[in-house]
Design an enzyme around this catalytic site. Structure first.
Site, short mmCIF file in Angstrom:
data_model
loop_
_atom_site.label_atom_id
_atom_site.label_comp_id
_atom_site.label_asym_id
_atom_site.label_seq_id
_atom_site.Cartn_x
_atom_site.Cartn_y
_atom_site.Cartn_z
N TYR A 137 0.21 -3.04 -9.06
CA TYR A 137 1.09 -2.68 -7.95
C TYR A 137 0.85 -3.65 -6.81
O TYR A 137 -0.29 -3.93 -6.46
CB TYR A 137 0.80 -1.25 -7.49
CG TYR A 137 1.60 -0.81 -6.29
CD1 TYR A 137 2.98 -0.64 -6.37
CD2 TYR A 137 0.98 -0.54 -5.06
CE1 TYR A 137 3.72 -0.21 -5.26
CE2 TYR A 137 1.71 -0.13 -3.96
CZ TYR A 137 3.08 0.03 -4.06
OH TYR A 137 3.81 0.44 -2.97
N ASP A 143 -4.11 -10.48 -5.32
CA ASP A 143 -3.79 -9.33 -4.48
C ASP A 143 -5.06 -8.50 -4.35
O ASP A 143 -5.37 -7.69 -5.22
CB ASP A 143 -2.65 -8.52 -5.09
CG ASP A 143 -2.29 -7.31 -4.23
OD1 ASP A 143 -3.04 -7.02 -3.27
OD2 ASP A 143 -1.28 -6.66 -4.52
N LYS A 153 -5.72 -2.55 3.47
CA LYS A 153 -6.66 -1.42 3.35
C LYS A 153 -7.95 -1.60 4.15
O LYS A 153 -7.94 -1.39 5.35
CB LYS A 153 -6.89 -1.11 1.87
CG LYS A 153 -5.57 -0.67 1.21
CD LYS A 153 -5.67 -0.05 -0.16
CE LYS A 153 -4.32 0.54 -0.55
NZ LYS A 153 -3.67 -0.05 -1.69
C1 LIG Z 1 -2.15 -0.50 -1.68
C2 LIG Z 1 -1.80 -1.77 -2.32
C3 LIG Z 1 -0.72 -2.56 -1.87
C4 LIG Z 1 0.23 -2.09 -0.82
O1 LIG Z 1 -0.37 -1.89 0.41
P1 LIG Z 1 0.36 -0.96 1.49
O2 LIG Z 1 -0.53 -1.05 2.68
O3 LIG Z 1 0.42 0.40 0.87
O4 LIG Z 1 1.70 -1.52 1.72
C5 LIG Z 1 -0.53 -3.78 -2.46
N1 LIG Z 1 -1.34 -4.23 -3.43
C6 LIG Z 1 -2.38 -3.50 -3.88
C7 LIG Z 1 -3.26 -4.07 -4.94
C8 LIG Z 1 -2.63 -2.24 -3.35
O5 LIG Z 1 -3.64 -1.52 -3.85
#
Ligand SMILES: *Cc1c(COP(=O)(O)O)cnc(C)c1O
Length: 431
Positions: free
Chosen positions: A144, A238, A266
């Site tokens: 994701y 990511d 995060k």
């Molecule tokens: C949580 C997450 C996102 C998205 O971040 P948001 O702050 O919710 O927009 C993108 N990539 C990864 C790997 C994530 O865990």
């Protein structure tokens, strides 16, 4: 345990909020029942509006790595609040947080702050395209990368939990440059390169965290990076979830690779809205005002959010909890495996440092397809029994659990008791 006030708020919330939530994973769709409404949290604990207290293994899906309301974070943020909330101009705190982040990622010379992980990734992808002059992006099934159109295919937890293959409202044109490969399968990446000569980058979660925890096998990342170099394509890590989670810096470094572009979120905001993308100078110089790739934000680098990030990362670095995370993580893993054995429930626990989760399946889980062999009904039973025994988990089989440095020995004992009862309940349910 009563959930009366949560139920009342849920009903009220349905009127003007969509499903009473502002992010679909909070909706308890796959575990049944109504979502809990939270009143407050402190340290390792979170308290709902009915006054039930839980050990928090959700931690806002990762950010609260030093626990809730750490006094140093509160102090840093309170100090920033006294000076104003947003200026539309630069502040020193942006420079301070940028240095903390760049120092922790050896290959990152410059960073740009944004407001969320989604924004970080969509900008990182744009940057890869700007730098290479190519359009196509390869992503892995089950990973994701936020809710931007182009990457909302085969996108893991949020969608599987709601049994959605992709999202409505994403035009074909928006995903026509997105190619999907299988995690831990280099051949599936190579195949795309054989049929496309305009691939800008491959984007990956260095530890998969959004199909449950999935760990790269046998040098997968290293071989991927080496291969991409022969093809002149970039690697985008990511690390929105994994950044500062298992070391002070990136999981990519722990795994012996360096990405060309890294996306963060995060933990770097410590619970405030901060995302970031960064790379070496040559790449970052593509970004406006230095280069021709446009990306902007009214609230980007927000002074309150920067203060939250600085205080969190400074305290995290001082605590250096990573060794302890490993041993606490191992303990909880052993508790899960032990209880499953005792009650003869099939589970597989995947764990990387302080992120982990049990899959209710027999098969090993190294990609999205294998993750989906899990019995989500068993997870739902397990989830609710954990809640009733005072442990707050993400309400989906396909989400990672997180540890904070605020977790105590007593918390672990309590988790052990809860896991024992929950596993027993799962075992009884199949008869
Ligand atoms: C949580 C997450 C996102 C998205 O971040 P948001 O702050 O919710 O927009 C993108 N990539 C990864 C790997 C994530 O865990």
């Amino acid at each position: 345990m009563m959930f009366k006030k949560s139920e009342e708020l849920y009903k009220k919330g349905l009127v003007h909020l969509v499903g009473a939530v502002n992010s679909p994973v909070r909706a308890f769709s796959s575990v049944g029942g109504n979502p809990l409404f939270i009143k407050k949290a402190k340290g390792s604990k979170i308290t709902d509006v009915d006054g039930n207290e839980y050990i928090d293994l959700v931690l806002s899906y990762g950010p609260m790595i030093i626990g809730h309301r750490h006094r140093k974070v509160q102090r840093g943020v309170a100090k920033a609040l006294r000076n104003g909330y947003s200026f539309g101009a630069s502040t020193e705190n942006e420079i301070i947080l940028a240095k903390i982040v760049c120092d922790a990622f050896p290959e990152m010379d410059k960073v740009r702050f944004v407001n969320s992980g989604t924004e970080a990734v969509l900008s990182g992808v744009r940057l890869a395209r700007a730098f290479t002059g190519k359009d196509k992006i390869i992503k892995f099934s089950g990973c994701y990368h936020g809710h931007q159109d182009a990457l909302l295919v085969a996108a893991g937890s949020g969608l599987v939990t709601l049994s959605m293959p992709g999202s409505k409202g994403v035009p074909e044109g928006a995903v026509k440059n997105t190619l999907v490969a299988e995690y831990n399968n280099l051949e599936s990446v190579k195949k795309h390169f054989e049929t496309h000569d305009d691939i800008a980058a491959v984007i990956i979660e260095p530890i998969g965290g959004n199909m449950g925890v999935v760990i790269p096998q046998n040098n997968f990342l290293k071989e991927l990076k080496d291969y991409l170099e022969t093809k002149g394509a970039l690697l985008i890590a990511d690390e929105v979830m994994t950044g500062f989670r298992s070391k002070f810096g990136g999981a990519q470094e722990l795994l012996g690779v360096t990405a060309d572009i890294t996306c963060l979120g995060k933990v770097i905001g410590g619970g405030f809205p901060v995302g970031a993308y960064g790379a070496r100078n040559e790449i970052m110089e593509q970004v406006a005002p230095l280069g021709g790739m446009y990306q902007a934000g009214t609230l980007s680098g927000n002074p309150i959010a920067m203060a939250g990030g600085i205080a969190t990362l400074t305290e995290l670095k001082r605590q250096n909890p990573y060794q302890n995370f490993e041993s606490v993580g191992k303990k909880i893993e052993d508790i899960l495996v032990g209880a499953a054995k005792k009650y003869q429930v099939d589970i597989v626990v995947n764990r990387f440092g302080s992120m982990m989760n049990p899959f209710f399946t027999k098969s090993k889980v190294t990609n999205f397809e294998e993750a989906q062999t899990s019995d989500t009904k068993k997870f739902a039973i397990f989830f609710w029994e954990m809640i009733r025994n005072g442990v707050f988990l993400p309400p989906s089989q396909f989400e990672a659990w997180f540890l904070s440095s605020a977790i105590t020995k007593k918390d672990i004992q309590k988790i052990a008791i809860a896991v024992d009862r929950a596993m027993q309940k799962v075992a009884v349910s199949k008869k």
